[in-house]
Design an enzyme around this catalytic site. Sequence first.
Site, PDB file in Angstrom:
ATOM      1  N   GLN A  36     -18.134 -15.042   3.914  1.00 27.81           N
ATOM      2  CA  GLN A  36     -19.385 -15.267   3.215  1.00 27.81           C
ATOM      3  C   GLN A  36     -19.808 -14.005   2.466  1.00 27.81           C
ATOM      4  O   GLN A  36     -19.834 -12.918   3.042  1.00 27.81           O
ATOM      5  CB  GLN A  36     -20.462 -15.629   4.242  1.00 27.81           C
ATOM      6  CG  GLN A  36     -21.881 -15.710   3.688  1.00 27.81           C
ATOM      7  CD  GLN A  36     -22.042 -16.915   2.804  1.00 27.81           C
ATOM      8  OE1 GLN A  36     -21.945 -18.034   3.268  1.00 27.81           O
ATOM      9  NE2 GLN A  36     -22.265 -16.685   1.520  1.00 27.81           N
ATOM     10  N   LYS A  76      -9.457 -12.867   1.278  1.00 23.96           N
ATOM     11  CA  LYS A  76      -8.675 -11.683   1.627  1.00 23.96           C
ATOM     12  C   LYS A  76      -7.388 -12.054   2.372  1.00 23.96           C
ATOM     13  O   LYS A  76      -7.398 -12.967   3.208  1.00 23.96           O
ATOM     14  CB  LYS A  76      -9.491 -10.756   2.544  1.00 23.96           C
ATOM     15  CG  LYS A  76     -10.836 -10.328   1.999  1.00 23.96           C
ATOM     16  CD  LYS A  76     -11.576  -9.453   3.002  1.00 23.96           C
ATOM     17  CE  LYS A  76     -12.912  -8.983   2.472  1.00 23.96           C
ATOM     18  NZ  LYS A  76     -13.618  -8.114   3.441  1.00 23.96           N
ATOM     19  N   SER A 135      -7.041  -1.630   1.892  1.00 23.24           N
ATOM     20  CA  SER A 135      -7.173  -0.973   0.587  1.00 23.24           C
ATOM     21  C   SER A 135      -7.576  -1.936  -0.531  1.00 23.24           C
ATOM     22  O   SER A 135      -7.314  -1.696  -1.702  1.00 23.24           O
ATOM     23  CB  SER A 135      -5.872  -0.249   0.200  1.00 23.24           C
ATOM     24  OG  SER A 135      -5.550   0.716   1.168  1.00 23.24           O
ATOM     25  N   GLU A 174       0.822  -1.213   0.000  1.00 23.04           N
ATOM     26  CA  GLU A 174       0.000   0.000   0.000  1.00 23.04           C
ATOM     27  C   GLU A 174       0.862   1.271   0.000  1.00 23.04           C
ATOM     28  O   GLU A 174       0.407   2.347   0.390  1.00 23.04           O
ATOM     29  CB  GLU A 174      -0.947  -0.026   1.198  1.00 23.04           C
ATOM     30  CG  GLU A 174      -1.927  -1.183   1.145  1.00 23.04           C
ATOM     31  CD  GLU A 174      -2.865  -1.227   2.331  1.00 23.04           C
ATOM     32  OE1 GLU A 174      -3.754  -0.368   2.405  1.00 23.04           O
ATOM     33  OE2 GLU A 174      -2.708  -2.112   3.191  1.00 23.04           O
ATOM     34  N   GLU A 182     -15.658  -4.570   8.842  1.00 20.57           N
ATOM     35  CA  GLU A 182     -14.335  -4.346   9.428  1.00 20.57           C
ATOM     36  C   GLU A 182     -14.231  -2.902   9.869  1.00 20.57           C
ATOM     37  O   GLU A 182     -15.110  -2.078   9.580  1.00 20.57           O
ATOM     38  CB  GLU A 182     -13.227  -4.653   8.420  1.00 20.57           C
ATOM     39  CG  GLU A 182     -13.243  -3.771   7.189  1.00 20.57           C
ATOM     40  CD  GLU A 182     -12.140  -4.129   6.193  1.00 20.57           C
ATOM     41  OE1 GLU A 182     -11.499  -5.176   6.363  1.00 20.57           O
ATOM     42  OE2 GLU A 182     -11.938  -3.346   5.256  1.00 20.57           O
ATOM     43  N   SER A 208     -25.673 -10.168   0.120  1.00 22.86           N
ATOM     44  CA  SER A 208     -26.367  -9.179  -0.704  1.00 22.86           C
ATOM     45  C   SER A 208     -26.842  -8.054   0.207  1.00 22.86           C
ATOM     46  O   SER A 208     -27.785  -8.236   0.990  1.00 22.86           O
ATOM     47  CB  SER A 208     -27.557  -9.830  -1.422  1.00 22.86           C
ATOM     48  OG  SER A 208     -28.260  -8.870  -2.176  1.00 22.86           O
ATOM     49  N   GLU A 245     -23.431  -1.328   1.178  1.00 21.71           N
ATOM     50  CA  GLU A 245     -22.170  -1.081   1.882  1.00 21.71           C
ATOM     51  C   GLU A 245     -22.220   0.310   2.498  1.00 21.71           C
ATOM     52  O   GLU A 245     -22.229   1.319   1.777  1.00 21.71           O
ATOM     53  CB  GLU A 245     -20.992  -1.204   0.920  1.00 21.71           C
ATOM     54  CG  GLU A 245     -20.814  -2.596   0.350  1.00 21.71           C
ATOM     55  CD  GLU A 245     -19.585  -2.695  -0.538  1.00 21.71           C
ATOM     56  OE1 GLU A 245     -18.487  -2.309  -0.090  1.00 21.71           O
ATOM     57  OE2 GLU A 245     -19.744  -3.156  -1.685  1.00 21.71           O
ATOM     58  N   SER A 298     -11.487   9.395  -1.009  1.00 21.37           N
ATOM     59  CA  SER A 298     -11.674   8.691   0.259  1.00 21.37           C
ATOM     60  C   SER A 298     -12.965   9.076   0.962  1.00 21.37           C
ATOM     61  O   SER A 298     -13.362  10.242   1.002  1.00 21.37           O
ATOM     62  CB  SER A 298     -10.495   8.947   1.192  1.00 21.37           C
ATOM     63  OG  SER A 298      -9.308   8.418   0.651  1.00 21.37           O
ATOM     64  N   LYS A 309      -7.407  -9.086  10.285  1.00 24.73           N
ATOM     65  CA  LYS A 309      -8.856  -9.250  10.165  1.00 24.73           C
ATOM     66  C   LYS A 309      -9.390 -10.392  11.016  1.00 24.73           C
ATOM     67  O   LYS A 309     -10.540 -10.347  11.468  1.00 24.73           O
ATOM     68  CB  LYS A 309      -9.238  -9.461   8.699  1.00 24.73           C
ATOM     69  CG  LYS A 309      -9.013  -8.242   7.810  1.00 24.73           C
ATOM     70  CD  LYS A 309      -9.414  -8.521   6.374  1.00 24.73           C
ATOM     71  CE  LYS A 309      -9.263  -7.276   5.497  1.00 24.73           C
ATOM     72  NZ  LYS A 309      -7.857  -6.834   5.390  1.00 24.73           N
TER      73      LYS A 309
END
Length: 356
Positions: free
Chosen positions: A214, A177, A183, A15, A306, A217, A220, A317, A130
């Site tokens: 998982q 992930k 990012s 990153e 998260e 639907s 966000e 951002s 995570k």
Amino acid sequence: MKKRIGLLYGGKSAEHEVSLSTASAVTKALNFDKYEVIPVYITHEGEWRKGPALTGAASGIEQLQIAEGSSTPNDVAGFLPSDPAQKLDVIIPLLHGPNGEDGTVQGFLEVMNVPYVGNGVLASSAGMDKVIMKQLFDQAGLNQTPYVYFIRREWQNDQAFWIEKIKAELNWPVFVKPANLGSSVGISKAESPEELVASVEEALKFDRKIVVEQGVSAREIEVGVLGNDYPECSVAGEIKPLKAFYDYQAKYKDGNTALVIPAELEAEVYEKLVEAATKAFKILDCSGLIRADFFVTATNEILINEINTLPGFTPYSMFPLLWENTGLPYPDLIERLIELAIERHEEKQLLQVRMD
């Protein structure tokens, strides 16, 4: 008298470029009449290079990539001089990902006893991993999507076992992930065992620990949190990617995403988001800032995805945009973060360090 602010950016991380973009944007928000801004660039190889004070906002990331011949990790005095006239009053770490956002640099700054913006060692390290983060969310009673995790050796030793475990415990699609990266680097969507294998191999390029989540639907939704002992939340924002999911390219390159601020939410849903974001902030013992990311289903079920302990400050951002729409413009947001850093540092100085 101007405060001397150290900008710490770059880093030995995938990153790296995100950090440079963030640093460039932050220079545009700082008040150069109030602060003397000292750039400290960490190269991809981990070399620390301290440049002369900036006289104004950086013209671009190229200006921030300081040439060889400056301070290195072994030249701590060059980075944090003991001379009071040259002392840095506050450090603003703008290091995304491992070797910067994960508690390593925060630990160094704690040992050097210098105020710094953002989260401390524990929150940074737990927020970077995570898996640890999800386990703490479980402890706090926060709803989240089902997940499976494993390390490289476990995958290599019995790939068939993990494929069957994921098939048994999760439904397609799943998101694969790297556990210790942000990012959206190394993240991919898998809708079959074959795609799962390819996605895991991609994620293993960036970390030894992998988390498979998982798919859900849902909308966000993100909320900004600001503060130390008494955190406050921004309005909520919604991400509407114009592709399969909100990936690295959409975040930092093409802006190929619609950000809706404030998000259209019922008051009761927003209140639950604030409650969950605050709970997440406290369970990780955060300070300064986080961005809390959620899924909100069609039935208004809230699932925490998260938190990001160092959300980006690039033109695309969400975090600074959330606070701007809450009534705290970008320059004032930076001022507030500096104040919070000094406040936390001053409180730590009250602790007794002698037994007599």
